[in-house]
Design a protein around this motif. Structure first.
Motif, PDB file in Angstrom:
ATOM      1  N   UNK A 132       0.822  -1.213   0.000  1.00  0.00           N
ATOM      2  CA  UNK A 132       0.000   0.000   0.000  1.00  0.00           C
ATOM      3  C   UNK A 132       0.851   1.256   0.000  1.00  0.00           C
ATOM      4  N   UNK A 133       1.881   1.246   0.818  1.00  0.00           N
ATOM      5  CA  UNK A 133       2.773   2.416   0.884  1.00  0.00           C
ATOM      6  C   UNK A 133       3.586   2.554  -0.405  1.00  0.00           C
ATOM      7  N   UNK A 156       2.640   1.494  -3.408  1.00  0.00           N
ATOM      8  CA  UNK A 156       1.700   1.902  -4.451  1.00  0.00           C
ATOM      9  C   UNK A 156       1.436   3.400  -4.349  1.00  0.00           C
ATOM     10  N   UNK A 157       1.332   3.890  -3.131  1.00  0.00           N
ATOM     11  CA  UNK A 157       1.108   5.329  -2.941  1.00  0.00           C
ATOM     12  C   UNK A 157       2.261   6.115  -3.542  1.00  0.00           C
ATOM     13  N   UNK A 212       2.133   5.705  -7.351  1.00  0.00           N
ATOM     14  CA  UNK A 212       0.982   6.442  -7.874  1.00  0.00           C
ATOM     15  C   UNK A 212       1.288   7.935  -7.950  1.00  0.00           C
ATOM     16  N   UNK A 213       1.978   8.424  -6.921  1.00  0.00           N
ATOM     17  CA  UNK A 213       2.369   9.838  -6.918  1.00  0.00           C
ATOM     18  C   UNK A 213       3.335  10.148  -8.065  1.00  0.00           C
TER      19      UNK A 213
END
Lengths: 150, 166
Positions: free
Chosen positions: B97-98, B100-101, B104-105
């Motif tokens: 999750x971290x 991907x964040x 994604x950014x």
């Protein structure tokens, strides 16, 4: 271990929480923090559908809601809960913290967002902030890190 | 394999474990692996598809998983296969999750699938044309292994948009 002043409602009762996460391990971790903040666990749920039922049964002061869950995801559960209970206070707790996710949750009625791994001091400040909108909440509103308040 | 794709996973794993265990972690070993992956303990396998495709395996010995779970829940977990699986899945979720964040950014878009526990002893096949990077992270509770195999599928959104404008 860091100490926190207990969070209370204005009627001096403990704040009651509904903890929603499909991982038992994640729920236990959040419950440990809730206890550090002097709170009470009103209920637990492992998916969005159960969360809605538990919300109706327990009427918690705060919901801590994961996003990615089986059966019904957290954002849809937020939408359904807020549709029935406009005053519901829901804080999203997710490891995926990109903007689209946060915006979607806030648009559906969530009050705030905290990214996993959850830091107790960050969650504490967010809970104080969210409770400050509650007419039953004690204490003055606090600003979050980097956030200005009038 | 491009380091710019791997780095967010290393950073996220380091941040997640050091934050959760409230202690520094250390990258002990970093190597390339062209063989099928053989688990060392409880292995959570996460697939992603989109601009980047591949998989990440988070692999932790059961006794290390109990130690981590016990640390995070204030000693309220009972040892058992289920809690070890739960712990590894949730840790994998957090690391991914971290990561991907962060990606994604940077403009990458992809879908992440829920973690699946890998129980087979015969090994986990890599993506045919993709070698994997294996990272051993030393935590206060013991060693944690991260196996990453991925590749670019498409150009980043900004690059695509720029090409479209041209």
């Amino acid at each position: 271990m860091q100490q926190f002043a207990p969070l209370h409602r204005k009627d001096n009762q403990s704040v009651r929480y509904l903890v929603v996460d499909d991982s038992v391990f994640a729920r236990k971790n959040l419950i440990k923090m809730i206890e550090m903040f002097g709170g009470e666990v009103a209920g637990e749920a492992g998916d969005g559908l159960t969360a809605i039922a538990e919300f109706n049964r327990t009427k918690p002061d705060i919901v801590l809601m994961d996003i990615t869950m089986p059966q019904m995801e957290g954002i849809e559960a937020v939408e359904r809960i807020v549709r029935q209970h406009a005053d519901a206070r829901i804080v999203m707790v997710s490891s995926v913290g990109y903007q689209e996710n946060i915006l979607a949750a806030l648009q559906k009625g969530a009050k705030h967002f905290v990214q996993k791994p959850v830091k107790a001091e960050v969650l504490y400040e967010i809970l104080r902030y969210v409770l400050s909108d509650d007419p039953n909440a004690a204490g003055a509103p606090v600003a979050l890190a980097g956030e200005r308040r009038a | 394999m491009r380091m710019e794709l791997i780095q967010p996973f290393i950073n996220a794993a380091d941040a997640v474990f050091s934050e959760m265990l409230q202690a520094p972690t250390k990258i002990n070993d970093l190597s390339m692996d062209e063989e099928t992956y053989r688990r060392k303990g409880v292995a959570a396998h996460i697939l992603f598809k989109g601009d980047i495709e591949g998989r990440v395996v988070l692999d932790i010995a059961p006794e290390v998983a109990y130690k981590i779970a016990s640390h995070l829940t204030g000693g309220t977990v009972q040892e058992g296969e289920q809690i070890a699986r739960e712990t590894v899945c949730e840790l994998a979720n957090m690391v991914i999750g971290n990561s991907v964040t962060l990606l994604n950014d940077q403009g990458f878009r992809f879908k992440v699938f829920p973690p699946e526990i890998h129980m087979q002893d015969e090994g986990l096949s890599g993506d045919h044309d993709t070698e994997a990077m294996v990272i051993c992270i030393d935590t206060p509770c013991g060693e944690v292994f991260l196996n990453i195999a991925m590749h670019y599928m498409r150009r980043r959104r900004k690059e695509r948009d720029a090409v479209a404008v041209d």
